[in-house]
Design an enzyme around this catalytic site. Sequence first.
Site, PDB file in Angstrom:
ATOM      1  N   LYS A 290       1.052  -1.218   0.416  1.00 41.63           N
ATOM      2  CA  LYS A 290       0.213   0.331  -0.294  1.00 41.63           C
ATOM      3  C   LYS A 290       1.121   1.182  -0.095  1.00 41.63           C
ATOM      4  O   LYS A 290       1.964   1.218   0.707  1.00 41.63           O
ATOM      5  CB  LYS A 290      -1.041   0.072   1.264  1.00 41.63           C
ATOM      6  N   GLU A 377     -20.446  -5.936   9.193  1.00 40.89           N
ATOM      7  CA  GLU A 377     -21.444  -4.992  10.033  1.00 40.89           C
ATOM      8  C   GLU A 377     -22.524  -5.709  10.552  1.00 40.89           C
ATOM      9  O   GLU A 377     -22.738  -5.545  11.906  1.00 40.89           O
ATOM     10  CB  GLU A 377     -21.831  -4.155   8.831  1.00 40.89           C
ATOM     11  N   ARG A 405     -25.972  -2.082   5.663  1.00 40.32           N
ATOM     12  CA  ARG A 405     -25.528  -4.510   5.236  1.00 40.32           C
ATOM     13  C   ARG A 405     -26.771  -4.299   7.133  1.00 40.32           C
ATOM     14  O   ARG A 405     -26.372  -6.004   6.527  1.00 40.32           O
ATOM     15  CB  ARG A 405     -24.264  -3.667   5.403  1.00 40.32           C
TER      16      ARG A 405
HETATM   17  C1  LIG Z   1     -19.607  -2.507   4.257  1.00 39.85           C
HETATM   18  C2  LIG Z   1     -17.966  -1.360   4.637  1.00 39.85           C
HETATM   19  N1  LIG Z   1     -17.831  -1.530   5.134  1.00 39.85           N
HETATM   20  C3  LIG Z   1     -16.920  -0.217   6.149  1.00 39.85           C
HETATM   21  C4  LIG Z   1     -16.062   0.387   4.295  1.00 39.85           C
HETATM   22  C5  LIG Z   1     -14.735   1.173   4.927  1.00 39.85           C
HETATM   23  N2  LIG Z   1     -13.432   0.505   3.782  1.00 39.85           N
HETATM   24  C6  LIG Z   1     -13.193   1.115   2.693  1.00 39.85           C
HETATM   25  S1  LIG Z   1     -12.103   0.418   2.254  1.00 39.85           S
HETATM   26  C7  LIG Z   1     -11.743  -0.299   3.751  1.00 39.85           C
HETATM   27  C8  LIG Z   1     -10.896  -1.375   3.046  1.00 39.85           C
HETATM   28  C9  LIG Z   1     -10.702  -2.001   2.476  1.00 39.85           C
HETATM   29  O1  LIG Z   1      -9.461  -3.208   1.941  1.00 39.85           O
HETATM   30  P1  LIG Z   1      -8.781  -3.797   1.277  1.00 39.85           P
HETATM   31  O2  LIG Z   1     -10.354  -4.339   0.838  1.00 39.85           O
HETATM   32  O3  LIG Z   1      -7.964  -4.691   1.420  1.00 39.85           O
HETATM   33  O4  LIG Z   1      -7.872  -2.971   0.659  1.00 39.85           O
HETATM   34  P2  LIG Z   1      -6.826  -1.678   0.245  1.00 39.85           P
HETATM   35  O5  LIG Z   1      -7.430  -0.724   0.484  1.00 39.85           O
HETATM   36  O6  LIG Z   1      -6.221  -2.689   1.582  1.00 39.85           O
HETATM   37  O7  LIG Z   1      -6.554  -2.042  -0.677  1.00 39.85           O
HETATM   38  C10 LIG Z   1     -13.160  -0.033   5.074  1.00 39.85           C
HETATM   39  C11 LIG Z   1     -13.238  -1.144   6.180  1.00 39.85           C
HETATM   40  C12 LIG Z   1     -16.745  -0.129   3.085  1.00 39.85           C
HETATM   41  N3  LIG Z   1     -16.191   0.605   1.961  1.00 39.85           N
HETATM   42  N4  LIG Z   1     -17.085  -0.518   3.448  1.00 39.85           N
END
Ligand SMILES: Cc1ncc(C[n+]2csc(CCOP(=O)(O)OP(=O)(O)O)c2C)c(N)n1
Length: 652
Positions: A290, A377, A405
């Site tokens: 990242k 969630e 959700r």
């Molecule tokens: C249902 C839901 N809960 C929380 C979020 C907030 N959120 C956005 S990105 C993320 C983390 C994503 O991590 P990953 O899929 O590993 O992708 P990365 O950013 O590490 O590439 C979260 C928790 C969301 N988008 N959707």
Amino acid sequence: MHVKKLTLEQLQLLAGEIRHELITVLAKNGGHVGPNLGVVELTLALHYVFNTPKDKFLWDVSHQIYVHKLLTGRKGRFHTIRSTGGLSGFALRTESEHDCYGAAHAGTALSAALGICAARDQRNSDENVVAIFGDAALTNGISFEAMNNIAHTTKKFIGILNDNEWGIAKNVGAISTYLNRLITHPSYNKLARDFERFVRRLPKGELALKLAHKAEEGFKGALTDVGLQPTTGGMEMDGRGGYGSSLIFEEMGLRYLGPIDGHNLPLLVSILEFAKTCDRPIVIHVLTQKGKGYEAALKNPEKFHGLGPYDVATGATLPVTPGTPPNWQDVFGQALVKLCQKDNTIVGITAAMPSGTGLKHLEKAMPSRYYDVGIAEEHAVLFACGMATMGFHPVCAIYSTFLQRAYDCIVHDAALQDLPVIFCMDRAGLSAQDGPTHHGLFDISYVRSVPNCIAMAPKDEDELVDMMFTATHERHPTFIRYPRGPAEGVPIKEQPRLVEIGKAEVIQNFANNGGRKVALFPLGNMMPLGRKAAAQLAADGYDVALVNPRFVKPLDAGVTEFFGRAADVVVTLEDHVLMGGYGSAVLELLNEKRVATHVIQIGWPDQFIEHATTTEELRGKYGLTVEHTVAKVRAEFAPVAADRQDAVAQLR
Ligand SMILES: Cc1ncc(C[n+]2csc(CCOP(=O)(O)OP(=O)(O)O)c2C)c(N)n1
């Protein structure tokens, strides 16, 4: 497509240019810097090997889609990303035919991609479908629901697990530990023989293979003794197959390949070429960093996951203007620590958002009372319900939009069993730059209709703390909604007070000064707007009452009816859709009491609100302003124009 004409060396150069573009544009507009810097090579390789829009890419969450946008005809508009009238920060079907599926909530890519595969198979067409999902998406139940189904549904499915060990915060839970073991334990490596054979046949195949070996050896410095493994056998077994062929993906009927270095372009290209030929569903495990290529982002992955404008040289975000009130989420987080210190039945629960929700304060101060359950969630709510049955007061800190959700869990578990779970719904209101996927504009409607629930909205941060304190004394599910950004800047009492359930606060009564009577009911964060409108209307000679509703459910029937009867017009103001919202609740009550006073409802219309640079712009456009409120009241009492009188007469 342009990238297809480039040599691998030229692609390498392009990767550098893309990183530069990302870092400089996002320094002005803000956005998801780290996730996008991490997928530059992966996105280039995808576009090198596949052909969108015919082939379909589904990005989970889709916050990492910026590089794809740059490569699909949107470079010229990239500087507008997340701003008014500009590109969305997420995949948007209406924005480009290359965005085949919109998203911004986590965990949707695998299911939707499988649906697209099923449709393709029904049509007998031959599109390639690629779902790109992060390691944190695997903390999400839906991803597993999809994986359970893939092998039974289609033979051609490409999943790319983009593993950077982070969600927004560091990933937690068994899956994250498992992925870590996959990466660091040489026995797991599954660069299978058939892939090796395939690669050898390609031009430059030997080179790619060498790189593959090198990547295996070198990546993370953790792999020391790696050989290419056949798809089955040859690995440690734990009896139940905990190693080797029992890789979780393989057990689900998905061929697993990896882990591979996700910044190694030639390797990525060969593996994707191979995936294209696979006759059964495949998951490619790609390791990325990242923030790759930008020191500031590498040093602070959580901050650079998503942030506002920053200084390119230092990575510093704009300093907070002195005197800016604390953010609602920090008030919430600090208040929760204090409540937990005094009452050992209280715990805090987050679904992978410790910093966004402010729960990081509890994590730091009282880690044993803090739970991060991953991006889950539904699980968060059910987990809270379980604790509540044992006498606890769990506080679920979940953004309004993400709590959607868990609606069934709210109805079927928390409300039906009448459990004292406390829901602190942050981002209730707009999240301007993110747009419709992130605006929290539906929670009043979806909570108000469920029996046993108590729903409130504080006018300022002191009242937020009072409401939290009150909720911890309740025996029912309680919901508190508050917006993004700085609170009101009022002092917070040392000792919070209980708020009487269902009791509004009359801030200003009618003066009985002979003016037309206007009763203003601004809910929660609409209070500043309500106060200003009240002052303007009073200056115009109206007799204005101002009420802080505090509760959406139960509504203060006495106060609402009293002012409804006494006023010439009632005005409700809410940072929420009008349909089913607070104003609707007031209308229902007045109707029930046979009070005929007209109610002017100020709030968001029945449509999805787009993204914009600022909340103020959107409020201006949709009439959530002092001027619009005052104008509506004036129009209420304006003499009816002659032509309208004629029209009314004709109707009669
Ligand atoms: C249902 C839901 N809960 C929380 C979020 C907030 N959120 C956005 S990105 C993320 C983390 C994503 O991590 P990953 O899929 O590993 O992708 P990365 O950013 O590490 O590439 C979260 C928790 C969301 N988008 N959707």
